[in-house]
Scaffold this motif. Sequence first.
Motif, short mmCIF file in Angstrom:
data_model
loop_
_atom_site.label_atom_id
_atom_site.label_comp_id
_atom_site.label_asym_id
_atom_site.label_seq_id
_atom_site.Cartn_x
_atom_site.Cartn_y
_atom_site.Cartn_z
N SER A 39 -7.43 23.25 23.78
CA SER A 39 -5.97 23.29 23.89
C SER A 39 -5.53 22.84 25.27
O SER A 39 -4.46 22.24 25.43
CB SER A 39 -5.45 24.71 23.60
N GLY A 40 -6.37 23.09 26.29
CA GLY A 40 -6.06 22.61 27.63
C GLY A 40 -6.04 21.10 27.70
O GLY A 40 -5.21 20.51 28.40
N LEU A 41 -6.94 20.45 26.98
CA LEU A 41 -6.93 18.98 26.95
C LEU A 41 -5.70 18.45 26.23
O LEU A 41 -5.19 17.37 26.56
CB LEU A 41 -8.21 18.47 26.27
N PRO A 102 -5.09 2.52 16.85
CA PRO A 102 -5.50 3.01 18.17
C PRO A 102 -4.67 4.21 18.61
O PRO A 102 -3.49 4.35 18.24
CB PRO A 102 -5.26 1.81 19.07
N GLN A 103 -5.28 5.09 19.38
CA GLN A 103 -4.59 6.25 19.95
C GLN A 103 -4.51 6.07 21.46
O GLN A 103 -5.54 5.96 22.13
CB GLN A 103 -5.34 7.54 19.61
N TYR A 104 -3.31 6.04 21.98
CA TYR A 104 -3.11 5.87 23.41
C TYR A 104 -2.86 7.24 24.04
O TYR A 104 -1.74 7.62 24.36
CB TYR A 104 -1.95 4.91 23.68
N VAL A 105 -3.95 7.98 24.20
CA VAL A 105 -3.88 9.32 24.79
C VAL A 105 -5.01 9.46 25.79
O VAL A 105 -5.99 8.71 25.77
CB VAL A 105 -4.01 10.42 23.71
N GLY A 106 -4.87 10.44 26.68
CA GLY A 106 -5.91 10.67 27.67
C GLY A 106 -7.24 10.98 27.03
O GLY A 106 -8.21 10.23 27.14
N PHE A 107 -7.29 12.12 26.34
CA PHE A 107 -8.49 12.52 25.61
C PHE A 107 -8.24 12.35 24.11
O PHE A 107 -7.15 12.63 23.61
CB PHE A 107 -8.84 13.99 25.90
N PRO A 108 -9.25 11.88 23.36
CA PRO A 108 -9.06 11.66 21.91
C PRO A 108 -8.80 12.95 21.17
O PRO A 108 -9.17 14.05 21.61
CB PRO A 108 -10.38 11.01 21.49
N GLY A 109 -8.16 12.83 20.00
CA GLY A 109 -7.82 13.99 19.20
C GLY A 109 -9.02 14.81 18.75
O GLY A 109 -8.88 15.99 18.44
N THR A 112 -9.23 17.84 21.08
CA THR A 112 -8.03 18.59 21.43
C THR A 112 -7.61 19.50 20.28
O THR A 112 -7.96 19.25 19.12
CB THR A 112 -6.84 17.65 21.77
N ILE A 113 -6.89 20.55 20.61
CA ILE A 113 -6.29 21.44 19.62
C ILE A 113 -4.80 21.51 19.91
O ILE A 113 -4.40 21.92 21.00
CB ILE A 113 -6.89 22.86 19.67
N PRO A 114 -3.96 21.09 18.92
CA PRO A 114 -4.29 20.40 17.66
C PRO A 114 -4.87 19.01 17.92
O PRO A 114 -4.83 18.52 19.04
CB PRO A 114 -2.94 20.31 16.94
N GLY A 122 -0.22 23.45 21.38
CA GLY A 122 -1.29 23.52 22.35
C GLY A 122 -1.04 24.60 23.39
O GLY A 122 -1.95 25.35 23.77
N ARG A 123 0.20 24.71 23.86
CA ARG A 123 0.54 25.73 24.86
C ARG A 123 0.44 27.13 24.27
O ARG A 123 -0.05 28.06 24.93
CB ARG A 123 1.95 25.47 25.40
N VAL A 124 0.88 27.30 23.02
CA VAL A 124 0.81 28.62 22.38
C VAL A 124 -0.64 29.06 22.25
O VAL A 124 -1.00 30.20 22.58
CB VAL A 124 1.49 28.59 20.99
N VAL A 125 -1.50 28.15 21.76
CA VAL A 125 -2.93 28.47 21.62
C VAL A 125 -3.55 28.77 22.98
O VAL A 125 -4.30 29.74 23.14
CB VAL A 125 -3.67 27.31 20.93
N HIS A 126 -3.21 27.97 23.97
CA HIS A 126 -3.79 28.12 25.31
C HIS A 126 -3.41 29.46 25.92
O HIS A 126 -4.26 30.18 26.45
CB HIS A 126 -3.32 26.98 26.20
N PHE A 127 -2.13 29.81 25.86
CA PHE A 127 -1.68 31.06 26.47
C PHE A 127 -2.22 32.27 25.74
O PHE A 127 -2.57 33.28 26.36
CB PHE A 127 -0.15 31.10 26.51
N PHE A 128 -2.31 32.19 24.42
CA PHE A 128 -2.82 33.34 23.65
C PHE A 128 -4.27 33.63 24.05
O PHE A 128 -4.61 34.77 24.40
CB PHE A 128 -2.74 33.05 22.15
#
Length: 282
Positions: A39-41, A102-109, A112-114, A122-128
């Motif tokens: 989730s941090g990614l 193509p996916q133009y993102v830092g880290f591929p899906g 990552t979560i989601p 992602g923030r909800v999962v990370h903080f929980f």
Amino acid sequence: MTEAEDLSTKRGPLVYRQSVWTRVTHWVWAICLFFLMLSGLQIFNAFPSLHIGQQAGFEFDNAVLKIGAVNTPQGPRGQTTILGQTFDTTGVLGMSGTAEAPQYVGFPGAVTIPSFRDLATGRVVHFFFGWVFVAALFVWFLASFINGHLRRDILPKGSDISGLPKDALDHARLKLHHGRSYTPLQKLSYFAVFFVLFPLIILTGLTMSPGMDAAWPWLLELFGGRQTARTIHFGVMVLLVLFFIVHIIMVLLAGPLNELRSMVTGWYRTSPDTPTEAGDKP
């Protein structure tokens, strides 16, 4: 006779090495760190660069890491810049996916979560899982202080410092000793994780919260700005991932069934030369 065959005929006693508090919090941390990293990614992908200072540079360049996509004569390419050195990371960082989509993102899906762009989730999962992680750490510290695990197995002593070179050499030669307590290298490694990396990743995480900065403004002064805290947070995450990889490798080399039994039941099979004490099992 091989070492494995020798250990099958000569076995040390089973000792109760891991308390229920250590075992439960160990597995809670494993779950939390998995979700926190992925989730941090997802959160990182919203702004895939790291900077030093209070702000991400506008009229100045204070970036230490940038991940993104650039246009080239050959078409879009993924690009990662670390401390001014640029690398083509197409297919991994900055640009991933297939040629058709193509996916133009830092880290591929895939890491990552989601797996798709969704900063809010992602923030909800990370903080929980972040608060579950902190709660488990508090429980572990309290229980380990009361039952002596902290003093006995984590805090390094003078003998651990002096015995570190030999223990490190034994690990490098894969001469692993299964004792009642942790070896000097294990103690120092766990001490660094519990007293350096865990506090750092928690405090830098809090420093990125405007609410926490209002309540504890000293956090910004301590880490030299929100962007510096974010960079340290990311760096500590990388160190924890490296620790996890080494940890798993050592578990496999030391005997995964014995190590797993220790973290499930608390009982650990020691080396044949371990003296038997009251409470041990054959």
